[in-house]
Design an enzyme around this catalytic site. Sequence first.
Site, PDB file in Angstrom:
ATOM      1  N   GLY A 160       1.112  -3.302   2.226  1.00 33.52           N
ATOM      2  CA  GLY A 160       1.167  -1.880   1.925  1.00 33.52           C
ATOM      3  C   GLY A 160       2.601  -1.390   1.896  1.00 33.52           C
ATOM      4  N   CYS A 161       2.769  -0.120   1.590  1.00 32.71           N
ATOM      5  CA  CYS A 161       4.120   0.430   1.454  1.00 32.71           C
ATOM      6  C   CYS A 161       4.863   0.429   2.786  1.00 32.71           C
ATOM      7  CB  CYS A 161       4.085   1.821   0.848  1.00 32.71           C
ATOM      8  SG  CYS A 161       3.033   3.013   1.690  1.00 32.71           S
ATOM      9  N   TYR A 162       4.211   0.834   3.858  1.00 33.54           N
ATOM     10  CA  TYR A 162       4.885   0.845   5.156  1.00 33.54           C
ATOM     11  C   TYR A 162       5.212  -0.572   5.637  1.00 33.54           C
ATOM     12  CZ  TYR A 162       3.939   5.836   5.777  1.00 33.54           C
ATOM     13  OH  TYR A 162       3.911   7.197   5.644  1.00 33.54           O
TER      14      TYR A 162
END
Length: 195
Positions: A160-162
Amino acid sequence: MPPDEHDDSPSAITVGVVGASGFTGAELLRLLAGHPTFEVTLVTAETQAGNTIGELYPHLVASYGAMPLTRYEPGAAAGCEVVFCCLPHGASQAIVPELLAGGARVVDLAADFRLAEADLYPTWYGEAHAAPDLLDTAVYGLPELFGADLAEADLVAAAGCYPTAASLALAPLVADGLVATGGLVVDAASGVSGA
């Protein structure tokens, strides 16, 4: 015209997109439309089944036009070499075993295969994992860190982005022993896509 026996251009790779009606599915379809060898042959969207991609995403009408959005049914992805799962967290676990058994390579864009230990899923995602036997086969989808493993992977757990931002920032520091690995905290803020 008959095919050129000396043609070295790559043949099309058939692709399915399961769960295309959300933000992730729309962005993936946009990216796939520009890929030189991917040919999207299956697009599912439970809530939008019966519509076409062009009706749902007018900006993609030139690439997909009247291609229908269908409900996912067992066996629907037969013939797809690669299947991207753009489903809500927890939903891919139910279909990934079937997709792999059918010979497709799978890229899960949710969090269903990101953790290698099944006993962590209740803590972080609130329920037991439905396909724990596949967790040790999934390769974490960061090519900067796991590129060699990704080339041969049948199941990719897209980051994911995080996790991507945190992992890529911290990996060189951890590798060089510049930070202690216990108790790391990443404080991050998100825009609209993370909402």
